[in-house]
Design an enzyme around this catalytic site. Structure first.
Site, PDB file in Angstrom:
ATOM      1  N   ASP A   1      37.340  38.219  41.741  1.00 20.65           N
ATOM      2  CA  ASP A   1      36.984  39.055  42.790  1.00 20.65           C
ATOM      3  C   ASP A   1      36.549  40.574  42.118  1.00 20.65           C
ATOM      4  OD1 ASP A   1      39.753  39.888  42.196  1.00 20.65           O
ATOM      5  OD2 ASP A   1      39.646  40.761  44.187  1.00 20.65           O
TER       6      ASP A   1
ATOM      7  N   ASP B   1      37.689  42.975  40.470  1.00 21.67           N
ATOM      8  CA  ASP B   1      38.199  44.506  40.522  1.00 21.67           C
ATOM      9  C   ASP B   1      38.984  44.601  39.256  1.00 21.67           C
ATOM     10  OD1 ASP B   1      40.248  42.541  40.914  1.00 21.67           O
ATOM     11  OD2 ASP B   1      40.891  43.253  42.713  1.00 21.67           O
TER      12      ASP B   1
ATOM     13  N   SER C   1      41.845  36.594  44.101  1.00 16.88           N
ATOM     14  CA  SER C   1      41.965  37.458  42.978  1.00 16.88           C
ATOM     15  C   SER C   1      42.066  36.511  41.665  1.00 16.88           C
ATOM     16  CB  SER C   1      42.959  38.580  43.076  1.00 16.88           C
ATOM     17  OG  SER C   1      42.938  39.537  42.031  1.00 16.88           O
TER      18      SER C   1
ATOM     19  N   ASP D   1      37.448  39.322  36.370  1.00 15.89           N
ATOM     20  CA  ASP D   1      38.263  38.271  37.229  1.00 15.89           C
ATOM     21  C   ASP D   1      37.549  37.752  38.256  1.00 15.89           C
ATOM     22  OD1 ASP D   1      38.625  40.297  38.833  1.00 15.89           O
ATOM     23  OD2 ASP D   1      40.771  39.738  39.802  1.00 15.89           O
TER      24      ASP D   1
END
Ligand code: MG
Length: 457
Positions: free
Chosen positions: A248, A250, A103, A246
Site C-alpha cells: 500500500d 507507505d 499493508s 510495500d
C-alpha cells in the site's frame, strides 16, 4: 459484538480473508464508520481506495454498497496507495476515508483503515467513539436517501503533482543526473504511482513486480531479507539505487549501489538528512525506531522527539511540535508540508534529492554514520501486571533514561531497549539496539528476565 480472530486496533480492523474477515464484517464496519463520520462532518462524502490484493475488488464492492446504505456519497479512487487515499480525503473535504489494505501483511490478509477528515488516521479517542457507535447500531438510509458513487481518476496524478511541487525539490537537478533506478513494487499498488514519479524525475528505471494483481511473489514486507531479487537487479543493472515499496506504498526500503539492502531504518534517516538542510524543527519518530535517526538529526542541528508506536501518534505529535520531517523506522517517511501520513513516493523523491545534493554513492553517505544492530524478540504476554516488570527493569538499569509513554523504554547514549505490550496481539515485544548485535542481544536477554519470571509465577 465479538468477532473471532478479527484484529481491531486504533486505525483499523484486520483479518484473514474468509476466516475473521468476511463481507459481513467489512460491511458492518464500513457502514458504521460512514454513519459515524457523516454525523460529525458537514460533508456526506467518504473517499475509498484499495491496494492490489486478490480480495480487494470483492471488499471494494462491499464497502461501496455499505457506505451507500447509510447515505454516504462515495468518492471512489480505485486502486491507489494509502497516502493517496489520505491526500484525496483532504482534497475533497470529505467526512473521512477508507483504505482497503492489509499493508505489508501476506496475501491471505485484508483490512480496513479508517481515515479522519484531516487525512490522518483515526486517533485513539476517535476510534473508540467510532467503535462505540458501531456497537450501538446505526440507521440505514431509505431508498430516497441512499448515497451516490462517483469515480475520481485523478487522485494519483494530484499526488504526483504535489510531490513535484515541493519547494526544495530540485526537479531539473534530479532530472539532469539521469539516475539509474531499480524498483520492486511486489505486485502491489506502488505500480500505480512510483514508475510515473521516477519517469517525471528523469530516471532510467528497471522494475520488477509491476503487475498489480496482488499475487505477491515473496513476503511483501520491505525488510532486507525479502529484497534479494531487488539486490540482484541493482547489481545486474548497475543502478544508483534500488527502491522497494510495500503493497500500500507507505513504506520504502533502499538497496545501495553495491546491491546491498541497507535496512529500512535508513529510509527515514536519509530523508531527515536532506530535509534538515532546508527546514528547521524537531524530528519526530516512535520509541522503537533506530537511534541512527538521533545521529542524523544531531548532525543536522536538530533533535529527535519520540512518540508512542502507531502512525497516528507520530503524526499528531509532529503537528503539535511543528516538525518538518518524521515517521517510523520501518521505512515510513512523513513530510508534513505534503501531508501527515507515511508516504513512500515522497520518500523516493527525498532520496533522489539527497543523491542529487551529495553527489556520492549511497553507500558512502551511509558509511559516514555509526552502525547499530537491532534485535527484536517477543513472548506471550504474562498474566500478571507489567508494572512490576517495569519497576524491576528500572531497578536493574539504574543509569538509564526512562520513557513510560508506551510500555517502558530505557536508553543510553549508544543503546536502548523497549518493552511493550502489543495493541493487537496477546504478546509483549522486546526490542533493543546497540553498537553490535551482541550488545543488543544482551539487552534483550536482561530485559526478558523479569518477564520470564512473571510468566513462571
Ligand atoms: Mg503499508
Amino acid at each position: 459484538m465479538v468477532y473471532e480472530g478479527l484484529m481491531v486496533s486504533v486505525s483499523g480492523v484486520r483479518g484473514r480473508v474468509g476466516e475473521a474477515l468476511t463481507p459481513e464484517v467489512v460491511a458492518t464496519f464500513a457502514a458504521g464508520f460512514g454513519a459515524w463520520a457523516r454525523g460529525r462532518h458537514a460533508s456526506h462524502a467518504i473517499v475509498v481506495g484499495r491496494d492490489s490484493r486478490v480480495s480487494g475488488p470483492m471488499f471494494h464492492r462491499v464497502v461501496l454498497a455499505a457506505l451507500q446504505s447509510v447515505g454516504c456519497d462515495v468518492i471512489d479512487i480505485g486502486m491507489a496507495p494509502t497516502p493517496t487515499v489520505q491526500l484525496a480525503v483532504e482534497h475533497h473535504h470529505a467526512a473521512g476515508g477508507l483504505a482497503i489494505t492489509a499493508s505489508h501483511n501476506p496475501v491471505e490478509w485484508n483490512a480496513l483503515k479508517f481515515i479522519a477528515p484531516t487525512g490522518l488516521f483515526l486517533d485513539g479517542a476517535e476510534s473508540a467513539s467510532m467503535r462505540a457507535s458501531v456497537e450501538a447500531g446505526f440507521a440505514r438510509a431509505t431508498w430516497d436517501q441512499l448515497g451516490a458513487v462517483r469515480t475520481d481518476t485523478e487522485a494519483c496524478n494530484r499526488h504526483l503533482d504535489q510531490i513535484l511541487a515541493l519547494p526544495f525539490l530540485d526537479v531539473p537537478g534530479i532530472r539532469g543526473r539521469q539516475f539509474s533506478v531499480a524498483l520492486d513494487c511486489c505486485h502491489g499498488a506502488g505500480a500505480t504511482i512510483v514508475p510515473r514519479l521516477l519517469e517525471r524525475l528523469g530516471c532510467r528505471v528497471t522494475a520488477i513486480g509491476l503487475e498489480t494483481d496482488g499475487r505477491f511473489p515473496r513476503s511483501p514486507e520491505p525488510v532486507a531479507e525479502n529484497l534479494r531479487d531487488l539486490e540482484a537487479l541493482v547489481a545486474r543493472t548497475g543502478a544508483d539505487v534500488g527502491l522497494a515499496v510495500d503493497p500500500d506504498v507507505d513504506r520504502l526500503a533502499l538497496v545501495d549501489e553495491g546491491g546491498r539492502a541497507i535496512g529500512e531504518d535508513w529510509t527515514l534517516a536519509l530523508a531527515t538528512r536532506v530535509v534538515l538542510r532546508h527546514r528547521k524543527g524537531p524530528v519526530v519518530t516512535n520509541l522503537s525506531t533506530s537511534r541512527i535517526l538521533d545521529d542524523v538529526a544531531e548532525r543536522g542541528g536538530s533533535r529527535v522527539i519520540r512518540a508512542p508506536v502507531g502512525e497516528v501518534n507520530v503524526a499528531v505529535r509532529m503537528r503539535a511540535e511543528r516538525s518538518p520531517i518524521g515517521g517510523e523506522g520501518n521505512g515510513g517517511v512523513i513530510l508534513p508540508e505534503l501531508h501527515l501520513g507515511r508516504d513512500a513516493p515522497v520518500g523516493v523523491a527525498l532520496v533522489l534529492q539527497l543523491l542529487r545534493e551529495d553527489a556520492r554513492p549511497l553507500s558512502a553517505i551511509v558509511g559516514e554514520y555509526p552502525r547499530y544492530a537491532i534485535v527484536k524478540d517477543k513472548l506471550d504476554r504474562p498474566a500478571g501486571s507489567l508494572e512490576a516488570v517495569y519497576d524491576a527493569l528500572k531497578g536493574a538499569f539504574p543509569g538509564a533514561t526512562v520513557d513510560t509513554q508506551d510500555g517502558l523504554r530505557l536508553s543510553w547514549p549508544d543503546r536502548w531497549v523497549h518493552v511493550r505490550p502489543s495493541g493487537t496481539e496477546p504478546i509483549v515485544r522486546v526490542i533493543a539496539e546497540g553498537p553490535s548485535a551482541a550488545d543488543a542481544r544482551d539487552l534483550v536477554r536482561r530485559s526478558r528476565a523479569p518477564l520470564d519470571a512473571l510468566a513462571r509465577a
